[in-house]
Scaffold this motif. Sequence first.
Motif, PDB file in Angstrom:
ATOM      1  N   LEU A 162       0.836  -1.198   0.000  1.00  0.00           N
ATOM      2  CA  LEU A 162       0.000   0.000   0.000  1.00  0.00           C
ATOM      3  C   LEU A 162       0.870   1.248   0.000  1.00  0.00           C
ATOM      4  N   ASP A 163       1.894   1.273   0.869  1.00  0.00           N
ATOM      5  CA  ASP A 163       2.802   2.425   0.902  1.00  0.00           C
ATOM      6  C   ASP A 163       3.527   2.582  -0.431  1.00  0.00           C
ATOM      7  N   GLU A 164       3.936   1.459  -1.011  1.00  0.00           N
ATOM      8  CA  GLU A 164       4.627   1.513  -2.301  1.00  0.00           C
ATOM      9  C   GLU A 164       3.709   2.057  -3.396  1.00  0.00           C
ATOM     10  N   THR A 165       2.453   1.633  -3.379  1.00  0.00           N
ATOM     11  CA  THR A 165       1.492   2.148  -4.368  1.00  0.00           C
ATOM     12  C   THR A 165       1.255   3.638  -4.170  1.00  0.00           C
ATOM     13  N   GLN A 166       1.147   4.080  -2.929  1.00  0.00           N
ATOM     14  CA  GLN A 166       0.963   5.499  -2.661  1.00  0.00           C
ATOM     15  C   GLN A 166       2.154   6.307  -3.167  1.00  0.00           C
ATOM     16  N   ASP A 167       3.372   5.809  -2.919  1.00  0.00           N
ATOM     17  CA  ASP A 167       4.564   6.512  -3.416  1.00  0.00           C
ATOM     18  C   ASP A 167       4.577   6.550  -4.938  1.00  0.00           C
ATOM     19  N   ALA A 168       4.204   5.438  -5.562  1.00  0.00           N
ATOM     20  CA  ALA A 168       4.192   5.381  -7.029  1.00  0.00           C
ATOM     21  C   ALA A 168       3.143   6.331  -7.609  1.00  0.00           C
ATOM     22  N   ILE A 169       1.975   6.402  -6.969  1.00  0.00           N
ATOM     23  CA  ILE A 169       0.923   7.300  -7.461  1.00  0.00           C
ATOM     24  C   ILE A 169       1.341   8.752  -7.283  1.00  0.00           C
ATOM     25  N   ALA A 170       1.937   9.078  -6.142  1.00  0.00           N
ATOM     26  CA  ALA A 170       2.410  10.452  -5.922  1.00  0.00           C
ATOM     27  C   ALA A 170       3.450  10.838  -6.969  1.00  0.00           C
ATOM     28  N   PHE A 171       4.355   9.908  -7.297  1.00  0.00           N
ATOM     29  CA  PHE A 171       5.351  10.185  -8.335  1.00  0.00           C
ATOM     30  C   PHE A 171       4.692  10.318  -9.702  1.00  0.00           C
ATOM     31  N   GLN A 172       3.709   9.489  -9.982  1.00  0.00           N
ATOM     32  CA  GLN A 172       3.016   9.562 -11.272  1.00  0.00           C
ATOM     33  C   GLN A 172       2.262  10.882 -11.414  1.00  0.00           C
ATOM     34  N   VAL A 173       1.635  11.338 -10.337  1.00  0.00           N
ATOM     35  CA  VAL A 173       0.937  12.625 -10.381  1.00  0.00           C
ATOM     36  C   VAL A 173       1.926  13.751 -10.683  1.00  0.00           C
ATOM     37  N   ARG A 174       3.058  13.729  -9.986  1.00  0.00           N
ATOM     38  CA  ARG A 174       4.074  14.758 -10.241  1.00  0.00           C
ATOM     39  C   ARG A 174       4.555  14.703 -11.685  1.00  0.00           C
ATOM     40  N   GLN A 175       4.779  13.495 -12.194  1.00  0.00           N
ATOM     41  CA  GLN A 175       5.252  13.340 -13.567  1.00  0.00           C
ATOM     42  C   GLN A 175       4.240  13.886 -14.573  1.00  0.00           C
ATOM     43  N   LEU A 176       2.956  13.511 -14.415  1.00  0.00           N
ATOM     44  CA  LEU A 176       1.933  14.011 -15.329  1.00  0.00           C
ATOM     45  C   LEU A 176       1.757  15.521 -15.191  1.00  0.00           C
ATOM     46  N   TYR A 177       1.810  16.011 -13.966  1.00  0.00           N
ATOM     47  CA  TYR A 177       1.660  17.450 -13.714  1.00  0.00           C
ATOM     48  C   TYR A 177       2.743  18.229 -14.461  1.00  0.00           C
ATOM     49  N   TYR A 178       3.995  17.778 -14.321  1.00  0.00           N
ATOM     50  CA  TYR A 178       5.097  18.459 -14.997  1.00  0.00           C
ATOM     51  C   TYR A 178       4.993  18.329 -16.512  1.00  0.00           C
ATOM     52  N   ASN A 179       4.618  17.150 -16.986  1.00  0.00           N
ATOM     53  CA  ASN A 179       4.507  16.958 -18.436  1.00  0.00           C
ATOM     54  C   ASN A 179       3.444  17.876 -19.038  1.00  0.00           C
ATOM     55  N   ILE A 180       2.378  18.115 -18.286  1.00  0.00           N
ATOM     56  CA  ILE A 180       1.351  19.035 -18.782  1.00  0.00           C
ATOM     57  C   ILE A 180       1.892  20.460 -18.838  1.00  0.00           C
ATOM     58  N   LEU A 181       2.614  20.876 -17.796  1.00  0.00           N
ATOM     59  CA  LEU A 181       3.204  22.222 -17.801  1.00  0.00           C
ATOM     60  C   LEU A 181       4.196  22.374 -18.944  1.00  0.00           C
ATOM     61  N   ILE A 182       5.024  21.339 -19.162  1.00  0.00           N
ATOM     62  CA  ILE A 182       5.979  21.389 -20.277  1.00  0.00           C
ATOM     63  C   ILE A 182       5.238  21.461 -21.603  1.00  0.00           C
ATOM     64  N   ASN A 183       4.173  20.678 -21.727  1.00  0.00           N
ATOM     65  CA  ASN A 183       3.378  20.685 -22.950  1.00  0.00           C
ATOM     66  C   ASN A 183       2.782  22.066 -23.212  1.00  0.00           C
ATOM     67  N   GLN A 184       2.292  22.704 -22.160  1.00  0.00           N
ATOM     68  CA  GLN A 184       1.726  24.046 -22.326  1.00  0.00           C
ATOM     69  C   GLN A 184       2.784  25.037 -22.813  1.00  0.00           C
ATOM     70  N   GLN A 185       3.974  24.965 -22.214  1.00  0.00           N
ATOM     71  CA  GLN A 185       5.028  25.899 -22.615  1.00  0.00           C
ATOM     72  C   GLN A 185       5.513  25.609 -24.034  1.00  0.00           C
ATOM     73  N   LYS A 186       5.615  24.336 -24.380  1.00  0.00           N
ATOM     74  CA  LYS A 186       6.019  24.004 -25.750  1.00  0.00           C
ATOM     75  C   LYS A 186       4.952  24.429 -26.755  1.00  0.00           C
TER      76      LYS A 186
END
Length: 460
Positions: A162-186
Amino acid sequence: MRSTLHEICATARLCLPLALLSSTFVMTSIAQQSSASPMQLTLEQAINLALKQNHSIHLRSLSVDQMQSKKDEARSEYLPQMKTSGSLLHITAVEGVDIPTGAFGKYPSTGPVPAKSLTIGQGSETWYTGGVGLEQPLTQLFRIHQANVAAKEDVLVAKTQLDETQDAIAFQVRQLYYNILINQQKLKASQDQLAAARIKDEESQSDVARGNALEILAFQSKAAILQTQQESLTLRLQGNDLRRQLADVLGLPVETPIDLDPGAAAVAIDIPSRDDAIRIALDQNQDLKAARQILVKAQAGWAAARDAYIPDVTALSRYSYQSGVPLLARNFGTLGFSLNYDLFDGGRREAKVREARIEVHSAEVAVDKLQAEIDVQVQGIYDRVDELRQMVDVAGQILNVRTEAARLADRQFEQTAALNSARSQSHADLASATASLLEANCGLSLAEADLKRVIGQMPR
């Protein structure tokens, strides 16, 4: 020259449908976004929302509850088991005991005993039996203890997952969040490039009309416009797909409009030193913790397999009621012990011991393998962090140069010393440099977050 002209015309005919599709897609996207106000989400709010609503996390939580129930079930084996049973039986024929006259002798004082023939019944044809029994396992407690140890480790493994899944989801959210910001700037940089290409196209058409340039120059500028429109369309499609993925990870409807915080990429993550990170990872890494817990479970299984050679001794007591057998009391109690032992089982217990021993060795190898992999993984992430820090520094320098070039282009345009296309191109290059710096910063933040995840900490 004529071959080159034909190639440019063919490229223009190919890219024209894409440009029309891009404009249609843009109008549709604007209409859909205007119909609903977007949800404002910072990075921290997005992570908290995902930890609360993500489906994978919810499934892991249910798995923890399930393992806890199995642990409670295994713990109940320690306690005495009270059972009740009853039966109703009917016998088709009952044989009596016949005692003939004088079967026990003839005496002067009494005469024959018995004086006449007797028939003693064996009970009624219908029997009623019932009772309540209490059984307490004794030697079985060795195996029960090992089963409880294994059940406890199952709960710990489920919590670790459960802790591992929570860490993975938190990392995935950060990754998608940043990719969207990069996409907007590009996308913004692509739009600036498109504006610069259109201005250059106008200037090229003017030069061709005045005879200062060949007609091929106009075709080249149109091809550049179509190619830039195609890049913008690709970026828009990628952006919409990233937003749908983020909404799904957050547990929201996939078409939910989301407005992100552009300043999230500037937040640095505090990470330990290289040596401290390796030490923390070897102690707190989720995969390694789960592997160690599986090892403890395998050791408990090995001990339980060896305990199978111990005879089963059970203490028991029972209160019984019967109706139908006259030689027995209607109500009586039973106290004592029972013993069961398999004298020959065809090698089953030996095979189980051997199998359990192999599982222990496999778990030990898995722990050693993960320890070596974690060391390599942490070292690799730190190398990537150092490289990305250099990339951020270089991207910052490029941005400074592009900013100064855009300032000089504006001044030259005001002094009619430069064309409008040169000025627009310098601003488009500045937007591209800004997107590159944002991408580098986001990459550095993601690498730091990945390190936090590897060392067993929430990548917030």
